[in-house]
Design a protein around this motif. Sequence first.
Motif, PDB file in Angstrom:
ATOM      1  N   ASN A  28       0.721  -1.203   0.112  1.00 29.62           N
ATOM      2  CA  ASN A  28       0.254  -0.098   0.161  1.00 29.62           C
ATOM      3  C   ASN A  28       0.995   0.999  -0.195  1.00 29.62           C
ATOM      4  O   ASN A  28       2.260   1.158  -0.393  1.00 29.62           O
ATOM      5  CB  ASN A  28      -0.943  -0.242   0.982  1.00 29.62           C
ATOM      6  CG  ASN A  28       0.077  -0.401   2.614  1.00 29.62           C
ATOM      7  OD1 ASN A  28       0.907   0.404   2.374  1.00 29.62           O
ATOM      8  ND2 ASN A  28      -0.852  -1.073   3.706  1.00 29.62           N
ATOM      9  N   ASP A  29      -0.133   2.653   0.497  1.00 33.49           N
ATOM     10  CA  ASP A  29       1.505   3.877   0.357  1.00 33.49           C
ATOM     11  C   ASP A  29       1.242   3.753   1.836  1.00 33.49           C
ATOM     12  O   ASP A  29       1.937   5.053   1.980  1.00 33.49           O
ATOM     13  CB  ASP A  29       0.404   4.421  -0.813  1.00 33.49           C
ATOM     14  CG  ASP A  29      -0.465   5.404   0.609  1.00 33.49           C
ATOM     15  OD1 ASP A  29      -1.821   4.341   1.072  1.00 33.49           O
ATOM     16  OD2 ASP A  29      -1.824   5.513  -0.682  1.00 33.49           O
ATOM     17  N   GLN A  30       1.179   3.476   3.110  1.00 28.54           N
ATOM     18  CA  GLN A  30       1.451   3.695   3.988  1.00 28.54           C
ATOM     19  C   GLN A  30       2.788   2.889   4.841  1.00 28.54           C
ATOM     20  O   GLN A  30       3.195   3.229   5.754  1.00 28.54           O
ATOM     21  CB  GLN A  30       0.487   2.981   5.037  1.00 28.54           C
ATOM     22  CG  GLN A  30      -1.150   3.633   4.797  1.00 28.54           C
ATOM     23  CD  GLN A  30      -1.512   5.100   4.873  1.00 28.54           C
ATOM     24  OE1 GLN A  30      -0.580   5.562   5.908  1.00 28.54           O
ATOM     25  NE2 GLN A  30      -1.478   5.371   3.672  1.00 28.54           N
ATOM     26  N   LYS A  68       8.770   3.815   5.371  1.00 25.30           N
ATOM     27  CA  LYS A  68       8.308   5.574   5.216  1.00 25.30           C
ATOM     28  C   LYS A  68       8.979   6.415   6.571  1.00 25.30           C
ATOM     29  O   LYS A  68       9.617   6.044   7.561  1.00 25.30           O
ATOM     30  CB  LYS A  68       7.191   5.939   4.725  1.00 25.30           C
ATOM     31  CG  LYS A  68       6.233   5.518   6.620  1.00 25.30           C
ATOM     32  CD  LYS A  68       4.962   5.971   6.469  1.00 25.30           C
ATOM     33  CE  LYS A  68       4.475   5.583   7.853  1.00 25.30           C
ATOM     34  NZ  LYS A  68       2.944   5.849   7.529  1.00 25.30           N
ATOM     35  N   ALA A 117       5.056   4.656  -1.031  1.00 24.33           N
ATOM     36  CA  ALA A 117       4.788   6.292   0.383  1.00 24.33           C
ATOM     37  C   ALA A 117       4.878   6.785   0.191  1.00 24.33           C
ATOM     38  O   ALA A 117       4.815   8.305   0.675  1.00 24.33           O
ATOM     39  CB  ALA A 117       4.913   5.086   1.559  1.00 24.33           C
ATOM     40  N   SER A 125       6.626  -3.515   7.944  1.00 26.56           N
ATOM     41  CA  SER A 125       6.004  -2.229   8.401  1.00 26.56           C
ATOM     42  C   SER A 125       7.123  -0.822   8.268  1.00 26.56           C
ATOM     43  O   SER A 125       8.303  -1.114   8.739  1.00 26.56           O
ATOM     44  CB  SER A 125       5.007  -1.799   9.243  1.00 26.56           C
ATOM     45  OG  SER A 125       3.811  -3.359   8.697  1.00 26.56           O
TER      46      SER A 125
END
Length: 890
Positions: free
Chosen positions: A345-347, A366, A613, A363
């Motif tokens: 995703n973009d997270q 970014k 992200a 996770s």
Amino acid sequence: MTDFISVVCYKSMRLVFFALFIICYVPILAQEGKPWPQLPPATPTGNWGDFVEKDFSFFSSVLDTRDAGAGFPKDNLTPRGLILNLGHNLWACFDTDLLRIACIWESEPGKSPVTAAALAPGSYHIAGQKTKDGQDFLPKPVGKVWLANGIYPGWQVGDKPSFTDPREPGPSKEEVGRGPSGQFHAISSQRPVGIDLEYSIGNLKITEWLARNGSDGRHVTRWFRVPPHAKVISVLAGISDAALEVLCSSSTDLKMRSVDGCQFVDLPASDSGMEFGISIGKHIEDGETTSHPHSGDKAATWPQTLTTKATLSEKPDAYVIDDIPLPVPNPWKRNVRLADIAFLNDQGDATGVTFDGDVWLISGLKGDLKEVTWRRFASGLHEPMSIVSRKGELFVFDRSGIWKLVDTDKDGSCDRYEMFCNLFSQTAETREFPNSMKLGPDGALYISKGGQQGTTYGKHSGTVIKVAPDGKSFEVIGHGLRQPFIGVHPKTGLVTASDQQGHYVPSTPIHIIEKNQFYGHLPTIAPKEVYAEAIAEPLTWVPHPVNSSGVTQVWLTDAKMGPLNDEMIHIGYNRPELFRVLMNTRFKRPQATIMSFERDLDFPPLNGHVNPADGQLYVVGFQVWGTTAKRLSGLARIRYTDKPRVLLKEVTPTDKGLLLRFNAKLDEKLATDPASYSAERWNYRRTFEYGSPHLKLDGSTGQEWLTASSAYLSQDGMSVLVGIPEMKAGVHQMRIGWGLKSADGLKAENTAYFSPWELLAFDAVKEVFGDIKIDLTPRAASTIAQAKPTLEEGLRLYQMIGCMACHSTDGSTVGKVGPTWKGLFGSHRELGKGGKSALADEAYLRESITNPSAKVVKGFEKFDTGMPIYAGILNESQIESLVLYIKSLQ
């Protein structure tokens, strides 16, 4: 009790749990050599645990049971095998192509169940350990074989089973890796119920469970659920010395028969379906139940989460490298040789796959990367090197095929491994690696497979394949490749591939893959230099010393990488390096230019991706083949800092010379000085021999030096026409080097390589140079004005005239065809001829530049790429500047 094979009743029993674990087979670009002996089981060393995790339910591997002993089949080779851990040192190999139990055996306590002849287990503790090509040295079961089958389907329609292979043979009729005869669907772990295998014979979907019975584990049962069927079906149990007894079934008494020593069960036609089992081992006493070492309450397989913190670069450059530590050490003492990542995703969430078959959830990718979390998600994949995320679905490509990983209960661990596509064939050849997989814009998956073949021809060895979005069909879009690694443009779908220098591959190419063209590689077992097809030449060749092991390509679309946006990045493995690739579509036949962009990675990169992200490029890779990198594996972010960097944006070969376009205005004095540029050209020869020498256009060995006659700056100050007389189309390789500055003083020094298949008719007005006449009067290099020799000029020349391609400045020699310059001055050099030595003083350095063949260092005399003779090309000031630079590298 007497050992026997029996058919037993299945009424109400729980499915037996297991979870997936697979061993694999990946790209080795190992050097040719003498046959290797059979390797023993791996012995753990260092801080890593066993490659085969004993508390996990299965792994997969090629399994060679051709010498299992008297009475067993002599052709029993499984290219795609799932090795099921039945507990108490009992193992079963399920062949996902022929849907058969290839072998059941009892291993020795405390030892690996198979020999460590595969690349992943063999190099797990000793990085760099290779495997021999061909099919003579493959993983074998360690211990006593209980049961085995030959090369025939495990399920057949009719009551007269055939003991021959019904699949369409490939180019080598003896090759058993012909692809699937039925359809393997999935393996699922659903604790405490158990694990199931799902597969189909025609339209008949069958579920199978395997279980160990009894407290001592001396009994194995295969349980089946078969839907209604209109014809008799035969289940081939296998060849074994054990006795046979028929017990019962849920509906009809089943008959166990034997033909040529193979025992099988006939299932009569049934309107309601049936459930039954086949038992191998001790008789089940009354009161005994099936069990498995992994049954119990449902829980996540790997609940632990690990956290790492990145080290952000503080360099003042336009592009810097942020290092992201991997999750080592970890609770499982698991080596983490990260091969690829896919952003979810973009997270900042991603998933990564390791060469040793593990998948991790990641996770925090970014921002400042201060809290990157890792959690194991899946295991048991067969030496994968690529992972793809498609609208929330995860796919991994390994030797078994393309798996879809599913977490059915959303607890953070994969519990269902679905075979998305295995329709293409896979041989047991150690070098038919699952090299790479990329996602196309229409949802199709593109894969590339290794093409080195040392024993037999495979159907799909050395190909690039497009798999339909639903996984139900595929097409070959390119063949005749040695070890292709691919890239796919995420918007246009353009497919590119690199390949590895070797037999019939004279240097490193970058191809466009399309129309199932033939790309020139023939296996060593083929008749020498017999081509039945026209060869598709590449976008560009890349000199082997510049990029000796090209791997994947990544497009910087939707990136935030400044002037690099929308460019292609080509990844170099042997010497860790990123290259910019500039596509040129001005011609009917596309061309490309390649140049070095980033050389400071300390691990060998394999794949790269743009993170949605932050828009930055993330690269990942691991050490297993030849590389100059010292670090085993790594993950890094290439971060754009918004600072300026002068970059070449176009190279177009014309009839008047080379048109160079930059992203900034150039210093006029340097840009219009012909001495600011160096160029040369050469051809290659495609033969059975490994690689190719550099050849002048007349066929003699060496390169042709091209001295610029003139140089002109465009009216906008951002383009240069370097006037070069006698430009030729169709040359295999050309190099252009430049030592410039921007108008505001930023350095612009590099070297680029391309293949000028066609020449553009130069139009000065159209290209914004004004109405000028190009001076192409031949000019001797010695007439160039001489400046005061300086160390800085020596560094500029090292970049501009291509010295960096063959000579390192950090002491490394792997992948280089010339000695390192680090520590060269003042050292004693052992020469290759006559056993003499020489002192590397200033006179020695001068002679090596002007007449490189006069004294060749031992170990480098075999290379025939040919160092140019720079006498008459470099003037005295330039030679002295190079000497000053070499002297500084102490």
